[in-house]
Design a protein around this motif. Structure first.
Motif, mmCIF file in Angstrom:
data_model
loop_
_atom_site.group_PDB
_atom_site.id
_atom_site.type_symbol
_atom_site.label_atom_id
_atom_site.label_comp_id
_atom_site.label_asym_id
_atom_site.label_seq_id
_atom_site.Cartn_x
_atom_site.Cartn_y
_atom_site.Cartn_z
ATOM 1 N N GLY A 79 0.784 -1.220 0.000
ATOM 2 C CA GLY A 79 0.000 0.000 0.000
ATOM 3 C C GLY A 79 0.812 1.263 0.000
ATOM 4 N N SER A 80 2.146 1.151 -0.094
ATOM 5 C CA SER A 80 3.009 2.337 -0.127
ATOM 6 C C SER A 80 3.783 2.334 -1.436
ATOM 7 C CB SER A 80 3.966 2.351 1.059
ATOM 8 O OG SER A 80 4.842 3.449 0.980
ATOM 9 N N ALA A 81 3.914 3.504 -2.016
ATOM 10 C CA ALA A 81 4.629 3.610 -3.291
ATOM 11 C C ALA A 81 6.110 3.852 -3.107
ATOM 12 C CB ALA A 81 4.022 4.725 -4.129
ATOM 13 N N GLN A 135 9.005 2.111 -5.041
ATOM 14 C CA GLN A 135 8.946 0.658 -5.021
ATOM 15 C C GLN A 135 8.824 0.082 -6.428
ATOM 16 O OE1 GLN A 135 6.540 -1.455 -2.270
ATOM 17 N NE2 GLN A 135 6.750 0.029 -0.623
ATOM 18 N N ALA A 136 8.303 0.853 -7.358
ATOM 19 C CA ALA A 136 8.197 0.359 -8.734
ATOM 20 C C ALA A 136 9.580 0.163 -9.362
ATOM 21 C CB ALA A 136 7.371 1.339 -9.565
ATOM 22 N N ASP A 137 10.608 0.898 -8.864
ATOM 23 C CA ASP A 137 11.962 0.748 -9.409
ATOM 24 C C ASP A 137 12.719 -0.409 -8.782
ATOM 25 O OD1 ASP A 137 11.515 2.979 -10.982
ATOM 26 O OD2 ASP A 137 12.359 4.373 -9.495
ATOM 27 N N VAL A 138 12.247 -0.896 -7.631
ATOM 28 C CA VAL A 138 12.925 -1.992 -6.946
ATOM 29 C C VAL A 138 12.664 -3.284 -7.708
ATOM 30 C CG1 VAL A 138 13.113 -3.268 -4.779
ATOM 31 C CG2 VAL A 138 12.692 -0.797 -4.749
ATOM 32 N N PRO A 139 13.670 -4.138 -7.892
ATOM 33 C CA PRO A 139 13.453 -5.414 -8.581
ATOM 34 C C PRO A 139 12.316 -6.215 -7.960
ATOM 35 C CG PRO A 139 15.799 -5.023 -8.282
ATOM 36 C CD PRO A 139 15.092 -3.922 -7.559
ATOM 37 N N ARG A 182 12.699 -8.807 -5.012
ATOM 38 C CA ARG A 182 13.404 -8.327 -3.834
ATOM 39 C C ARG A 182 12.397 -7.914 -2.773
ATOM 40 N NH1 ARG A 182 18.785 -5.650 -3.451
ATOM 41 N NH2 ARG A 182 18.811 -4.395 -1.542
ATOM 42 N N ASP A 183 12.579 -8.414 -1.541
ATOM 43 C CA ASP A 183 11.668 -8.075 -0.442
ATOM 44 C C ASP A 183 12.022 -6.766 0.238
ATOM 45 O OD1 ASP A 183 10.247 -10.441 -0.860
ATOM 46 O OD2 ASP A 183 11.550 -11.565 0.508
ATOM 47 N N THR A 184 13.245 -6.328 0.088
ATOM 48 C CA THR A 184 13.696 -5.111 0.767
ATOM 49 C C THR A 184 13.900 -3.981 -0.235
ATOM 50 O OG1 THR A 184 16.004 -5.803 0.583
ATOM 51 C CG2 THR A 184 14.825 -6.423 2.589
ATOM 52 N N CYS A 185 14.000 -2.796 0.283
ATOM 53 C CA CYS A 185 14.227 -1.620 -0.549
ATOM 54 C C CYS A 185 15.680 -1.620 -1.030
ATOM 55 C CB CYS A 185 13.933 -0.365 0.256
ATOM 56 S SG CYS A 185 13.774 1.135 -0.722
ATOM 57 N N GLY A 186 15.877 -1.134 -2.234
ATOM 58 C CA GLY A 186 17.234 -1.068 -2.750
ATOM 59 C C GLY A 186 17.327 -1.706 -4.125
#
Length: 259
Positions: A71-73, A92-96, A99-103
């Motif tokens: 629910g968060s972008a 979050q759309a740019d995160v693979p 992947r469960d984590t940010c980055g």
């Protein structure tokens, strides 16, 4: 009067001749073969020195990543080194997708970079409701800078060997390069301990600290590579200072075999 002037001139000539003999004894002419080997070792050490400067001067030693939330972008990540930390807000759309984590932290996003204050005011830094342990971070930075200083001294010694023929400095340069590699390895280990201390020092103040994962990044990889290359360069220079025995007996020259 003429006798005394001749006496002083003869004494001055003797002193100059003695000084010239001492310089000749202290500076031997390098053979082309030895000079070529020293230049190859210096090239290898230059690669290690470049990696060391790149590692110490950049802030991608470790990445701290929060978990993606439904629910968060956006999501938060951070990366830090010996001198500076950067927090980033990523889409979050740019995160693979897997992947469960940010980055990773190299993704484009809103960044906020600040230098650590424990170098100036002595304050600890706060990252994701966690507090650094400034004594450990300071120790890692000081050891790394000391390693760079010793590395620069080693480069100076080898340059003096090539330019002035002062081959006695070859052993000094070998020790300096080996010591700088060891110091960088110690700095890496101290920094690793500082990351563990940071993750454990959770602030009790609200808001609650988010769950974090961490991964070491390319700056630390450059530091590891620099340490190994500098140790290898120091070992090569040290081998060049050893006498040819027993290597000469194991690998006799062609002329001796013909005889």
């Amino acid at each position: 009067m003429m006798m005394w002037s001749n006496f002083f001139m003869q004494e001055e000539d003797r002193r100059r001749e003695a000084a010239g003999r001492r310089r000749a004894q202290g500076q031997h002419q390098l053979t082309p073969e030895l000079e070529g080997k020293i230049k190859l070792g210096l090239l290898l050490s230059a690669v290690g020195s470049t990696l060391a400067v790149l590692a110490v001067g950049t802030e991608f030693w470790v990445e701290l990543n929060t978990y993606k939330t439904n629910g968060s972008a956006i999501c938060d990540a951070a990366h830090l080194g010996l001198w500076k930390m950067c927090t980033k807000r990523l889409w979050q759309a740019d995160v693979p997708a897997g992947r469960d984590t940010c980055g990773p932290a190299e993704l484009p996003g809103e960044a906020n970079c600040t230098y650590f204050k424990f170098f100036t005011t002595g304050e600890n830094a706060r990252i994701f409701q966690r507090t650094t342990k400034k004594e450990v971070n300071l120790a890692a930075a000081v050891i790394a800078v000391l390693g760079l200083a010793v590395m620069a001294l080693g480069c100076l010694c080898i340059i003096m060997v090539l330019s002035k023929g002062a081959d006695f400095l070859l052993r000094v340069g070998a020790v300096c390069f080996g010591l700088s590699g060891l110091l960088l390895l110690v700095s890496l280990e101290v920094f690793r301990y500082s990351v563990q201390a940071l993750l454990q020092r959770v602030s009790p103040e609200p808001p609650p600290a988010p769950a974090l994962t961490y991964e070491y990044s390319w700056s630390l990889g450059c530091g590891v590579g620099a340490s190994l290359v500098l140790l290898l360069g120091g070992g090569c220079f040290l081998l060049l200072t050893l006498p040819p025995w027993p290597w000469g007996s194991l690998c006799p020259k062609q002329g001796h075999r013909a005889a």
